[in-house]
Design a protein around this motif. Sequence first.
Motif, short mmCIF file in Angstrom:
data_model
loop_
_atom_site.label_atom_id
_atom_site.label_comp_id
_atom_site.label_asym_id
_atom_site.label_seq_id
_atom_site.Cartn_x
_atom_site.Cartn_y
_atom_site.Cartn_z
N UNK A 1 78.02 82.72 20.17
CA UNK A 1 79.41 82.87 20.61
C UNK A 1 80.27 83.37 19.46
N UNK A 2 80.08 82.80 18.26
CA UNK A 2 80.82 83.29 17.10
C UNK A 2 80.55 84.77 16.87
N UNK A 3 79.31 85.17 17.08
CA UNK A 3 78.93 86.57 16.87
C UNK A 3 79.64 87.48 17.87
N UNK A 4 79.66 87.09 19.13
CA UNK A 4 80.30 87.91 20.17
C UNK A 4 81.79 88.07 19.88
N UNK A 5 82.44 86.98 19.52
CA UNK A 5 83.88 87.04 19.26
C UNK A 5 84.19 87.93 18.05
N UNK A 6 83.35 87.85 17.03
CA UNK A 6 83.58 88.69 15.85
C UNK A 6 83.17 90.14 16.14
N UNK A 7 82.22 90.33 17.05
CA UNK A 7 81.88 91.69 17.46
C UNK A 7 83.07 92.38 18.10
N UNK B 1 89.54 80.88 12.10
CA UNK B 1 88.12 81.21 12.05
C UNK B 1 87.87 82.68 12.36
N UNK B 2 88.58 83.24 13.32
CA UNK B 2 88.36 84.65 13.65
C UNK B 2 88.90 85.56 12.55
N UNK B 3 89.97 85.16 11.91
CA UNK B 3 90.47 85.94 10.78
C UNK B 3 89.48 85.91 9.62
N UNK B 4 88.92 84.74 9.36
CA UNK B 4 87.95 84.61 8.26
C UNK B 4 86.72 85.48 8.52
N UNK B 5 86.23 85.49 9.76
CA UNK B 5 85.05 86.29 10.08
C UNK B 5 85.33 87.78 10.03
N UNK B 6 86.60 88.17 10.27
CA UNK B 6 86.95 89.59 10.29
C UNK B 6 87.16 90.17 8.91
N UNK B 7 87.44 89.33 7.92
CA UNK B 7 87.72 89.83 6.56
C UNK B 7 86.58 90.69 6.01
N UNK B 8 85.30 90.28 6.14
CA UNK B 8 84.23 91.16 5.65
C UNK B 8 84.23 92.54 6.32
N UNK B 9 84.67 92.61 7.57
CA UNK B 9 84.69 93.89 8.27
C UNK B 9 85.77 94.80 7.71
N UNK B 10 86.91 94.22 7.35
CA UNK B 10 87.96 95.01 6.70
C UNK B 10 87.45 95.57 5.37
N UNK C 1 80.16 92.90 12.79
CA UNK C 1 80.89 91.75 13.31
C UNK C 1 79.95 90.69 13.85
N UNK C 2 78.91 91.11 14.56
CA UNK C 2 77.92 90.17 15.07
C UNK C 2 77.26 89.42 13.92
N UNK C 3 76.94 90.13 12.84
CA UNK C 3 76.29 89.49 11.70
C UNK C 3 77.23 88.53 10.98
N UNK C 4 78.51 88.91 10.86
CA UNK C 4 79.48 88.01 10.24
C UNK C 4 79.67 86.75 11.08
N UNK C 5 79.69 86.93 12.40
CA UNK C 5 79.82 85.78 13.29
C UNK C 5 78.63 84.84 13.20
N UNK C 6 77.43 85.41 13.13
CA UNK C 6 76.23 84.58 12.97
C UNK C 6 76.30 83.80 11.67
N UNK C 7 76.77 84.46 10.60
CA UNK C 7 76.87 83.81 9.30
C UNK C 7 77.82 82.61 9.38
#
Length: 345
Positions: free
Chosen positions: A265-271, A195-204, A223-229
């Motif tokens: 929580x997803x947002x914080x972790x992706x942040x 899940x964290x890898x998936x959320x990080x891909x848009x940031x890359x 990252x916060x926005x990707x996590x919220x998504x």
Amino acid sequence: MVYVTRNNQDYGPYDENALLSYVNSGQILLHDKAKSVSTNEVNTVSHFLHKAGLKPKVVHGGDLITQLRKIGTELIIPKDSFLNKQWLSEKRLLILAIVGLFPSVLMAIPMWDFGVFYAIALYFSCIWGLFFYYLFKTPQVSIKTTISVFFLTQLFVFVAWDILGIPHLNPFYKLIELSFPLNLFGFVLGVGLMEELAKAIPLFIIYRKAKEPLLPQTLVYYGLMSGIAFGVFEGVQYQMEVNTQLDYTGAFFMNIARLTSLPFLHAIWCGIAGYFIAFANLYPKYRMSLYFLTVAVPAVIHGLYDTFCGSILGMFIALPITFIGVIMLMTYLKQGQDYQSKLIK
């Protein structure tokens, strides 16, 4: 004799009878600040009139109809302001109105179950999005990119999870059904990692397409926005499946949690992931370790939370873990300048 102060300007001095006359005519207010000439006492006009034994009585400006005519319709219905669209300049209240009235609009639109769940999830995610935009936006932040991250992340996760079933290729997912400590490996190396890898891909992708080096806070915001998504996708999925098997109270609570707290929580972790991605690109000679931390740090926090959040006793461990994630992100942002000076050597 007293001076009357209004808007930091002194008027007078007036004796008590003159003061009473001005109060009765409405020119001076009982709560205006006043200061005695002789004693330097500071108090309200009402206090000094009462002290002098005088009782003010403000004179009415005619009967009700006369007063309404005097006020005029422009105060009640400012048509010129409406026609000139001056109300559009007060964007804060307009945003609050849109946020506040959105659920009422939804009530008037017939929707099937998925549409209802997704609309409510979208509603709460917009509130989080506005909050994150206000707190974390930088001059590099783009509204267009923000919207793209939000919706494309959901589309990517839907395809990868629901259509291709990619997470099931990770063998560690099988461990989450076992007892502790084996399930810990399942949640960290299975759920957390994927899940964290998936959320990080848009940031890359964002950094790859950037035309200038991005600030850590910029990538944290995205990252916060990707996590919220991701939280929206997961929240709707749980409402359609897992939550339907709970009793009314449990389903109600989990619906609220899945739409409010858990996406946060997803947002914080992706942040946190966004922070390390930014540093990896600012200091490429350390990119191997920083890219590792991009996924490892949020995956461990995520996995630890999932391991213990399934029971009431476990929540006494899971809740501090959530705060640790928030504190870590706060510390990263606060100490970012110091870290940069260390890596630049």
